[in-house]
Design an enzyme around this catalytic site. Structure first.
Site, PDB file in Angstrom:
ATOM      1  CD  GLU A  65      -3.009  -1.413   2.210  1.00  0.00           C
ATOM      2  OE1 GLU A  65      -3.848  -1.095   2.063  1.00  0.00           O
ATOM      3  OE2 GLU A  65      -2.450  -1.246   3.590  1.00  0.00           O
ATOM      4  CG  HIS A 114      -8.827   6.426   3.003  1.00  0.00           C
ATOM      5  ND1 HIS A 114      -8.971   6.208   1.958  1.00  0.00           N
ATOM      6  CD2 HIS A 114      -7.931   4.887   3.434  1.00  0.00           C
ATOM      7  CE1 HIS A 114      -8.055   4.788   1.110  1.00  0.00           C
ATOM      8  NE2 HIS A 114      -7.591   4.012   2.227  1.00  0.00           N
ATOM      9  NE  ARG A 124      -4.063   4.656   4.077  1.00  0.00           N
ATOM     10  CZ  ARG A 124      -4.721   3.892   5.088  1.00  0.00           C
ATOM     11  NH1 ARG A 124      -5.116   4.527   6.464  1.00  0.00           N
ATOM     12  NH2 ARG A 124      -4.902   2.682   4.480  1.00  0.00           N
ATOM     13  CG  HIS A 171      -9.660   5.450   7.039  1.00  0.00           C
ATOM     14  ND1 HIS A 171     -10.085   5.434   7.047  1.00  0.00           N
ATOM     15  CD2 HIS A 171      -8.285   5.351   6.818  1.00  0.00           C
ATOM     16  CE1 HIS A 171     -10.153   3.143   7.000  1.00  0.00           C
ATOM     17  NE2 HIS A 171      -8.476   3.926   7.291  1.00  0.00           N
ATOM     18  NE  ARG A 195      -4.312   3.348  10.561  1.00  0.00           N
ATOM     19  CZ  ARG A 195      -5.272   3.163   9.262  1.00  0.00           C
ATOM     20  NH1 ARG A 195      -4.307   1.921   8.973  1.00  0.00           N
ATOM     21  NH2 ARG A 195      -6.035   3.534   8.344  1.00  0.00           N
TER      22      ARG A 195
END
Length: 406
Positions: free
Chosen positions: A115, A230, A271, A332, A367
């Site tokens: 990711e 997100h 992100r 998110h 995160r």
């Protein structure tokens, strides 16, 4: 209506992976009461799509550590990051033993996906419903324990405090009945804050209850303004929770496009960076969303790795095998929360916090993808072990009280 008194050894508010994993690692001779604000399925752990990180091999340590720190803008608590990475493989091994079906190759070896902001694939997964797979298995194993009582549709409303120490909690059932749950140790695992936002990937019932109650009692909080957006959620003008399109889709080759069909950002950046780029492009174009294209993702990967995303997009009228899907950023994840130490202990004796409602500093300001499930379980286990060690000399509440009230 009179209040009902319940006596147990450990009270756990929350039945996501953090709460469930805590219960599984507590001694079997301790009586445990677990509360779920809604039903067991209405926890954000069920919604995690991409997977769960793991240290693939000793040579991956430095890059995994750096990836986590860089994503968190180097505001991470280094000790916590080290603990999470070093204890990641035992978590995966435990989940496999419990029955979690991570994807494997023909030889039976774990498969890994990648990711955004990861320098290499290190994420274990089950299709695109990893959270549901893990949470369902954990819930099933906890239900098998005779020393655990799960109470659904029961909302924590306050803490019980005696002589400056946590002595349990109060709760309200959907019938209006008030419970006073007296416990030697209490674990807060109530999840995030998405229900406070108009657009969020979270369930609406996640409203930061534990943080609000902790603040009321002077329990230290940390980084309450660290909220993650997100970047790729399915755009819809319908009210309710936003459907998340996993970052692992971009890890497998999906690209973000503007309304001219042009790429305008590196999809595998952290992100917050990708989110800012999308929001800037939306403003520049004067549009309500941008697009995510699966054109570069092999059809068999879409069908096997992302079956849930594929089906949900079909239900909304988009065939991702043939066309891009509209996406928009949405709230998110919450990186702040109740301050805890490396054992998940809060600043109030006998009170612990685990999962998204806690802040152990692993995530820093932002995160890293798929660290949430791992962090939750690593520090849930540490809370359970700390409770076990500290409780050896204290004894337990009587089983007669527990049986009578539960």
């Amino acid at each position: 209506m009179n209040d009902v008194n319940i006596y147990c050894d450990i009270a756990i508010a929350g039945c996501g992976v953090a709460g469930l994993y805590t219960a599984l690692h507590l001694p079997r001779d301790r009586q445990i009461v677990m509360l779920s604000k809604g039903d067991l399925e209405s926890c954000d752990s069920m919604l995690a799509q991409g997977g769960i990180c793991v240290l693939r091999d000793p040579g991956d340590h430095d890059s995994y550590f750096e990836d986590t720190m860089k994503a968190g803008h180097y505001e991470n608590r280094r000790e916590s990051v080290e603990i999470m990475i070093q204890e990641s493989r035992p978590v995966i091994d435990t989940l496999l033993e419990l029955g979690v079906r991570f994807e494997k190759d023909a030889g039976g070896q774990l498969l890994y996906t990648r990711e955004g902001a990861h320098s290499r694939p290190r994420i274990c997964y089950h299709k695109d419903i990893t959270g549901k797979e893990i949470t369902t298995v954990l819930a099933a194993r906890v239900k098998e324990l005779p020393n655990v009582k799960i109470m659904e549709f029961t909302e924590m409303t306050d803490l019980l405090v005696a002589d400056g120490q946590c002595a349990g909690l109060t709760a309200r059932k959907r019938t209006g009945e008030i419970l006073k749950i007296h416990a030697r140790d209490t674990v807060l695992a109530t999840g995030g804050i998405g229900g406070l936002y108009e657009h969020s990937t979270n369930f609406p019932l996640l409203t930061g209850d534990a943080c609000r109650i902790a603040k009321k009692h002077g329990v230290a909080l940390e980084n309450m303004d660290y909220v993650q957006i997100h970047p790729t959620c399915l755009y819809s003008d319908k009210p309710g929770r936003n459907f998340l399109i996993s970052e692992s889709a971009r890890g497998e080759g999906a690209v973000i496009l503007n309304h001219k069909g042009e790429r305008f950002v590196d999809e595998l950046l952290p992100r917050d960076v990708v989110t800012q780029a999308i929001e800037a492009e939306m403003e520049r174009e004067g549009v309500a969303h941008e697009w995510l294209s699966f054109e570069n993702v092999p059809p068999d990967v879409v069908r096997t790795h992302f079956p849930n995303i594929y089906q949900k997009c079909l239900e909304e009228g988009y065939d991702i095998l043939r066309e891009p899907v509209p996406i928009v950023p949405a709230q998110h994840y919450f990186m702040g929360g109740i301050h805890v130490d490396s054992h998940s202990a809060t600043t109030m004796p006998h009170l612990y916090a685990v999962g998204e409602t806690s802040c152990n500093g692993v995530h820093g300001k932002n995160r890293l993808a798929s660290n949430s499930l791992l962090e939750s379980m690593v520090f849930a286990r540490r809370a359970a072990l700390h409770i076990k060690e500290n409780g050896k000399e204290e004894g337990t509440y009587g089983s007669d009280h527990y049986a009578a009230c539960c």
